[in-house]
Design a protein around this motif. Structure first.
Motif, PDB file in Angstrom:
ATOM      1  N   ALA A  44       0.818  -1.213   0.000  1.00 36.91           N
ATOM      2  CA  ALA A  44       0.000   0.000   0.000  1.00 36.91           C
ATOM      3  C   ALA A  44       0.851   1.262   0.000  1.00 36.91           C
ATOM      4  O   ALA A  44       0.342   2.355  -0.253  1.00 36.91           O
ATOM      5  CB  ALA A  44      -0.947  -0.008   1.203  1.00 36.91           C
ATOM      6  N   THR A  98       3.043   3.675  -5.118  1.00 37.18           N
ATOM      7  CA  THR A  98       2.117   4.440  -5.938  1.00 37.18           C
ATOM      8  C   THR A  98       2.374   4.083  -7.396  1.00 37.18           C
ATOM      9  O   THR A  98       3.522   4.095  -7.841  1.00 37.18           O
ATOM     10  CB  THR A  98       2.325   5.952  -5.744  1.00 37.18           C
ATOM     11  OG1 THR A  98       2.107   6.272  -4.365  1.00 37.18           O
ATOM     12  CG2 THR A  98       1.369   6.760  -6.605  1.00 37.18           C
ATOM     13  N   HIS A 157      -2.044  -3.692  -3.451  1.00 38.47           N
ATOM     14  CA  HIS A 157      -2.475  -2.660  -2.515  1.00 38.47           C
ATOM     15  C   HIS A 157      -1.921  -1.288  -2.890  1.00 38.47           C
ATOM     16  O   HIS A 157      -2.220  -0.304  -2.226  1.00 38.47           O
ATOM     17  CB  HIS A 157      -2.069  -3.042  -1.091  1.00 38.47           C
ATOM     18  CG  HIS A 157      -2.614  -4.382  -0.681  1.00 38.47           C
ATOM     19  ND1 HIS A 157      -3.947  -4.611  -0.462  1.00 38.47           N
ATOM     20  CD2 HIS A 157      -2.001  -5.576  -0.506  1.00 38.47           C
ATOM     21  CE1 HIS A 157      -4.149  -5.881  -0.151  1.00 38.47           C
ATOM     22  NE2 HIS A 157      -2.987  -6.492  -0.181  1.00 38.47           N
ATOM     23  N   VAL A 172      -1.505   2.273  -4.684  1.00 39.27           N
ATOM     24  CA  VAL A 172      -2.508   3.282  -5.004  1.00 39.27           C
ATOM     25  C   VAL A 172      -2.256   3.796  -6.425  1.00 39.27           C
ATOM     26  O   VAL A 172      -1.122   4.105  -6.791  1.00 39.27           O
ATOM     27  CB  VAL A 172      -2.448   4.446  -3.993  1.00 39.27           C
ATOM     28  CG1 VAL A 172      -3.427   5.537  -4.353  1.00 39.27           C
ATOM     29  CG2 VAL A 172      -2.697   3.928  -2.592  1.00 39.27           C
ATOM     30  N   GLN A 177      -2.485   6.521  -9.408  1.00 40.23           N
ATOM     31  CA  GLN A 177      -2.455   7.983  -9.476  1.00 40.23           C
ATOM     32  C   GLN A 177      -2.361   8.415 -10.938  1.00 40.23           C
ATOM     33  O   GLN A 177      -1.616   7.813 -11.712  1.00 40.23           O
ATOM     34  CB  GLN A 177      -1.237   8.471  -8.704  1.00 40.23           C
ATOM     35  CG  GLN A 177      -0.851   9.902  -8.908  1.00 40.23           C
ATOM     36  CD  GLN A 177       0.377  10.226  -8.082  1.00 40.23           C
ATOM     37  OE1 GLN A 177       0.310  10.268  -6.877  1.00 40.23           O
ATOM     38  NE2 GLN A 177       1.502  10.446  -8.740  1.00 40.23           N
ATOM     39  N   GLY A 179     -12.370   6.664  -2.770  1.00 42.97           N
ATOM     40  CA  GLY A 179     -11.098   6.387  -3.423  1.00 42.97           C
ATOM     41  C   GLY A 179     -10.918   4.939  -3.837  1.00 42.97           C
ATOM     42  O   GLY A 179      -9.840   4.555  -4.275  1.00 42.97           O
ATOM     43  N   GLN A 180     -11.957   4.130  -3.709  1.00 42.65           N
ATOM     44  CA  GLN A 180     -11.854   2.711  -4.057  1.00 42.65           C
ATOM     45  C   GLN A 180     -12.820   2.341  -5.177  1.00 42.65           C
ATOM     46  O   GLN A 180     -14.012   2.629  -5.102  1.00 42.65           O
ATOM     47  CB  GLN A 180     -12.149   1.823  -2.852  1.00 42.65           C
ATOM     48  CG  GLN A 180     -11.080   1.910  -1.780  1.00 42.65           C
ATOM     49  CD  GLN A 180     -11.278   0.856  -0.708  1.00 42.65           C
ATOM     50  OE1 GLN A 180     -12.397   0.563  -0.318  1.00 42.65           O
ATOM     51  NE2 GLN A 180     -10.181   0.297  -0.232  1.00 42.65           N
ATOM     52  N   SER A 230     -14.635  -0.591  -6.629  1.00 45.19           N
ATOM     53  CA  SER A 230     -15.069  -1.952  -6.295  1.00 45.19           C
ATOM     54  C   SER A 230     -15.545  -2.617  -7.570  1.00 45.19           C
ATOM     55  O   SER A 230     -16.473  -2.140  -8.222  1.00 45.19           O
ATOM     56  CB  SER A 230     -16.201  -1.921  -5.271  1.00 45.19           C
ATOM     57  OG  SER A 230     -15.743  -1.346  -4.067  1.00 45.19           O
ATOM     58  N   VAL A 236     -10.884  -4.927  -5.494  1.00 44.42           N
ATOM     59  CA  VAL A 236     -10.878  -3.493  -5.199  1.00 44.42           C
ATOM     60  C   VAL A 236      -9.549  -2.915  -5.661  1.00 44.42           C
ATOM     61  O   VAL A 236      -8.495  -3.532  -5.483  1.00 44.42           O
ATOM     62  CB  VAL A 236     -11.057  -3.240  -3.684  1.00 44.42           C
ATOM     63  CG1 VAL A 236     -10.892  -1.766  -3.349  1.00 44.42           C
ATOM     64  CG2 VAL A 236     -12.403  -3.751  -3.207  1.00 44.42           C
ATOM     65  N   ASP A 265      -7.422   0.842  -5.366  1.00 47.09           N
ATOM     66  CA  ASP A 265      -7.380   2.158  -4.722  1.00 47.09           C
ATOM     67  C   ASP A 265      -6.857   3.221  -5.690  1.00 47.09           C
ATOM     68  O   ASP A 265      -5.879   2.984  -6.403  1.00 47.09           O
ATOM     69  CB  ASP A 265      -6.481   2.123  -3.482  1.00 47.09           C
ATOM     70  CG  ASP A 265      -7.055   1.256  -2.380  1.00 47.09           C
ATOM     71  OD1 ASP A 265      -8.269   1.344  -2.130  1.00 47.09           O
ATOM     72  OD2 ASP A 265      -6.285   0.492  -1.763  1.00 47.09           O
ATOM     73  N   LEU A 279      -5.981   7.617  -6.209  1.00 47.36           N
ATOM     74  CA  LEU A 279      -5.850   8.998  -5.748  1.00 47.36           C
ATOM     75  C   LEU A 279      -6.444   9.870  -6.838  1.00 47.36           C
ATOM     76  O   LEU A 279      -6.191   9.653  -8.017  1.00 47.36           O
ATOM     77  CB  LEU A 279      -4.381   9.378  -5.568  1.00 47.36           C
ATOM     78  CG  LEU A 279      -3.627   8.768  -4.400  1.00 47.36           C
ATOM     79  CD1 LEU A 279      -2.150   9.163  -4.466  1.00 47.36           C
ATOM     80  CD2 LEU A 279      -4.219   9.241  -3.092  1.00 47.36           C
TER      81      LEU A 279
END
Length: 176
Positions: A88, A91, A108, A110, A112, A135-136, A138, A148, A150, A152
């Motif tokens: 997580a 990025t 995990h 993120v 961007q 921000g997720q 699904s 899922v 994630d 930004l």
């Protein structure tokens, strides 16, 4: 493909490593803060990335789990293929390329900068609808959650076009 074997390695701060195809068979590998690895080919190790890894000139395959606090960049018309987990604290930064996630449940990182021209390929994941909140993204199949991702940035569910087929799903950005 050429095979280069390295048991351990470090890309030092402000240092760089460029792959131009082939296979880099690395066990323990560290990319320090402000260090940079770029190119295309296959990297078999599990990089501890505190710097930047850029897929450029083709597809860069990372076969091991990516840890650390760094950035995974996808240059225009390039591909980044993550075979395993990503933490997580990573990025993924898009600039007109394709991200392939073989292990969606263990991804995990993120996302961007996901915008027009960017895609995410999900082999083995069939999704026919999606919801976006907090921000997720699904991903759903027959109303059941299948994963899922994630993000930004400011998105709505309408920004994500899902195209199931060929044993997987392609996620494309669309202007809502």
């Amino acid at each position: 493909d050429a095979l280069v074997t390295a048991v351990t390695g470090t890309v030092a701060a402000s240092g760089s490593l460029t792959l131009a195809g082939g296979i880099l068979d690395a066990g323990s590998f560290v990319i320090q803060s402000s260090g940079h690895m770029s190119g295309f080919g296959t990297f078999t190790g599990a990089p501890a990335n505190d710097g930047t890894v850029t897929a450029t000139g083709g597809t860069l395959v990372l076969q091991g789990a990516v840890t650390g606090t760094g950035t995974l960049e996808i240059a225009p018309f390039a591909g980044l293929h993550l075979d395993a987990a990503s933490s997580a604290t990573q990025t993924v930064s898009f600039a007109g390329g394709n991200l392939i996630l073989d292990s969606l449940g263990n991804t995990h990182a993120v996302m961007q900068g996901f915008a027009a021209g960017d895609t995410i390929t999900l082999p083995g994941v069939i999704a026919d609808s999606a919801g976006f909140t907090g921000g997720q993204l699904s991903l759903l199949h027959a109303a059941a959650n299948v994963g899922v991702i994630d993000f930004l940035g400011t998105y709505t569910a309408a920004n994500f076009l899902l195209t199931p087929g060929g044993g997987g799903t392609l996620v494309t950005y669309v202007t809502a």
